[in-house]
Design a protein around this motif. Structure first.
Motif, PDB file in Angstrom:
ATOM      1  N   ALA A 285      19.594  -0.484  19.591  1.00  0.00           N
ATOM      2  CA  ALA A 285      19.041   0.650  18.834  1.00  0.00           C
ATOM      3  C   ALA A 285      19.489   0.649  17.372  1.00  0.00           C
ATOM      4  O   ALA A 285      18.813   1.216  16.510  1.00  0.00           O
ATOM      5  N   SER A 286      20.616   0.010  17.083  1.00  0.00           N
ATOM      6  CA  SER A 286      21.175   0.062  15.720  1.00  0.00           C
ATOM      7  C   SER A 286      20.334  -0.688  14.697  1.00  0.00           C
ATOM      8  O   SER A 286      20.470  -0.474  13.494  1.00  0.00           O
ATOM      9  N   VAL A 287      19.433  -1.569  15.128  1.00  0.00           N
ATOM     10  CA  VAL A 287      18.661  -2.376  14.190  1.00  0.00           C
ATOM     11  C   VAL A 287      17.723  -1.528  13.336  1.00  0.00           C
ATOM     12  O   VAL A 287      17.406  -1.883  12.206  1.00  0.00           O
ATOM     13  N   ASP A 288      17.282  -0.388  13.857  1.00  0.00           N
ATOM     14  CA  ASP A 288      16.366   0.463  13.093  1.00  0.00           C
ATOM     15  C   ASP A 288      17.027   0.953  11.803  1.00  0.00           C
ATOM     16  O   ASP A 288      16.426   0.894  10.720  1.00  0.00           O
ATOM     17  N   ASP A 289      18.268   1.430  11.902  1.00  0.00           N
ATOM     18  CA  ASP A 289      18.983   1.896  10.706  1.00  0.00           C
ATOM     19  C   ASP A 289      19.303   0.737   9.772  1.00  0.00           C
ATOM     20  O   ASP A 289      19.249   0.874   8.544  1.00  0.00           O
ATOM     21  N   ILE A 290      19.632  -0.414  10.360  1.00  0.00           N
ATOM     22  CA  ILE A 290      19.968  -1.588   9.553  1.00  0.00           C
ATOM     23  C   ILE A 290      18.777  -2.007   8.691  1.00  0.00           C
ATOM     24  O   ILE A 290      18.909  -2.214   7.476  1.00  0.00           O
TER      25      ILE A 290
END
Length: 447
Positions: A285-290
């Motif tokens: 899920a962290s890839v969206d913010d990245i």
């Protein structure tokens, strides 16, 4: 600004910087000299979607942007004494609106006015009107909220660039754009910039006719072409990497699903597998913010992709001035040659008039004297024109090169900071990946 050893580097346009770093950005801009930012705080606070009718009475949806300003002291000196909108402004008193809405097209009108009025200046570019160099999960719709937000940041950056410029910041039309809800467009058109802009079209073909181009401007134009090429290539590579990175991160979510299913059939290992699965889900899920943060760095590169075109506009204007000077010089030389031939009674070059003289006889002394007087007046006018064009060209070169040197320093600083920040972000991303797998390892070790 943070130094090279810091893990956080503030860059104009990055929404993730702290308030202190944001103020550092504005201070760096103000350091260029006396500018509007010393006297006024400027921001594009928000964007709003609206529906209305366009010029042909058709329904349309468009976006407007809220510009907020606050005077900190005396308003800036304005170059043209008869029109000084800020003369009545005193410290602690602001007689003009401190916020107003503008459409993107109004920003375009302002920039076109600046391009025509200050041809020797590298005018800051506007953010893209429609998304370019997008990867497949990024919307190319110019009404997409994420795109509108990035454009809002870009428009604010444009205003800060202009307001920090030692020349542009004092322009009265720019001040009206920031402070007058109505009437500023009329003030723009009253300047007659549209008529001047027509003559700039000649510059597009002038380069093919200039006999003695200035080597410095030729090299600068070539550099601008190369800068456009490398930045566009870099943006394409980044879009491809983002596409693949998104896929790799999201696939990690399959680890989470599999570990969760596996934990259901294990008694002693179940808790460890379940915990590891949660870490994998969070990682996916962290890839969206990245990638959202990456878009801000991409926008900073796009700014210099568009800046390259602004530099070429200065070069084209110089080519036009050079062409006009060469044309005036050639015309003057031709008139002087005609004067010499007429005074000597000889024609050294072929001409229709020369053939006429041979066929029908020489001109009378009175006719020759009258023509000599006309040529003498034309030569005097030509000499004045050549002098004026020479001075205009020299003044343009002096002013343009001064601004180009300022731009080079800005470019080197901004791109260095942007690339460093991008590298820091990648390092941080890798550290997060290491931490996820470290946490997973601990989960496995407790099984």
């Amino acid at each position: 600004m943070a130094d090279c050893g810091s893990e956080e580097v503030a860059v104009i346009g990055n929404t993730d910087i702290t308030d202190e770093e944001s103020q550092d950005n504005k201070n760096n801009m103000m350091a260029e000299g006396s500018c509007l930012l010393r006297k006024m705080e400027i921001s594009v606070a928000e964007a709003e979607k609206r529906t209305g009718k366009n010029a042909v009475n058709m329904q349309e949806t468009y976006t407007v942007y809220l510009i907020e300003t606050r005077l900190q002291g005396l308003a800036p000196d304005v170059q043209d004494p008869p029109l000084q909108p800020a003369d009545s402004v005193t410290e602690g008193h602001n007689p003009v609106p401190d916020s107003l809405w503008r459409r993107y097209s109004e920003f375009e009108l302002l920039r076109n006015y600046l391009l025509v009025t200050y041809p020797f200046i590298v005018i800051p570019p506007l953010p893209e009107k429609r998304a370019e160099f997008v990867w497949h999960k990024l919307s190319a719709d110019n009404m997409d909220p994420d795109f509108v937000e990035r454009r809002r940041i870009g428009l604010e950056n444009f205003l800060l660039r202009v307001a920090s410029h030692p020349v542009l910041s004092s322009d009265k039309i720019f001040f009206l754009f920031l402070t007058e809800e109505n009437g500023w467009k009329e003030a723009v058109f009253e300047t007659g910039f549209l008529a001047k802009s027509d003559s700039r079209l000649k510059a597009l073909n002038a380069t093919f006719r200039v006999k003695n181009p200035d080597k410095r401007f030729s090299e600068l134009k070539h550099y601008s072409d190369e800068l456009q090429s490398v930045t566009s290539q870099l943006l394409r590579v980044r879009a491809r990497v983002a596409d693949r990175l998104y896929g790799v991160y999201k696939v990690h979510g399959n680890y989470g699903r599999v570990f969760s299913e596996w934990s259901a059939i294990e008694k002693e290992m179940g808790d460890g597998l379940q915990s590891a699965g949660h870490h994998m889900d969070a990682y996916a899920a962290s890839v969206d913010d990245i990638l959202e943060e990456e878009e801000h760095y991409a926008d900073q590169l796009k700014e210099y992709l568009f800046y390259a075109e602004a530099v070429k506009a200065v070069c084209r204007k110089h080519e036009l001035l050079q062409y006009e000077l060469e044309t005036a010089s050639q015309d003057l030389a031709s008139k002087k040659q005609q004067q010499e031939e007429l005074a000597a009674g000889t024609v050294r070059t072929f001409s229709f008039k020369g053939m006429t003289s041979k066929l029908f006889g020489q001109e009378t002394p009175e006719q020759r004297e009258a023509k000599l007087k006309v040529l003498e007046e034309q030569i005097k006018e030509g000499e004045v024109t050549v002098t004026e064009k020479t001075l205009e060209c020299e003044e343009f070169v002096k002013n343009a090169w001064k601004d180009i040197e300022r731009f080079k320093e800005q470019k080197d600083h901004d791109l260095r900071e942007a690339l460093m920040s991008y590298a820091v972000m990648q390092i941080s991303m890798c550290k997060k990946g290491i931490q996820v797998w470290t946490n997973a390892k601990e989960c496995f070790s407790k099984m």
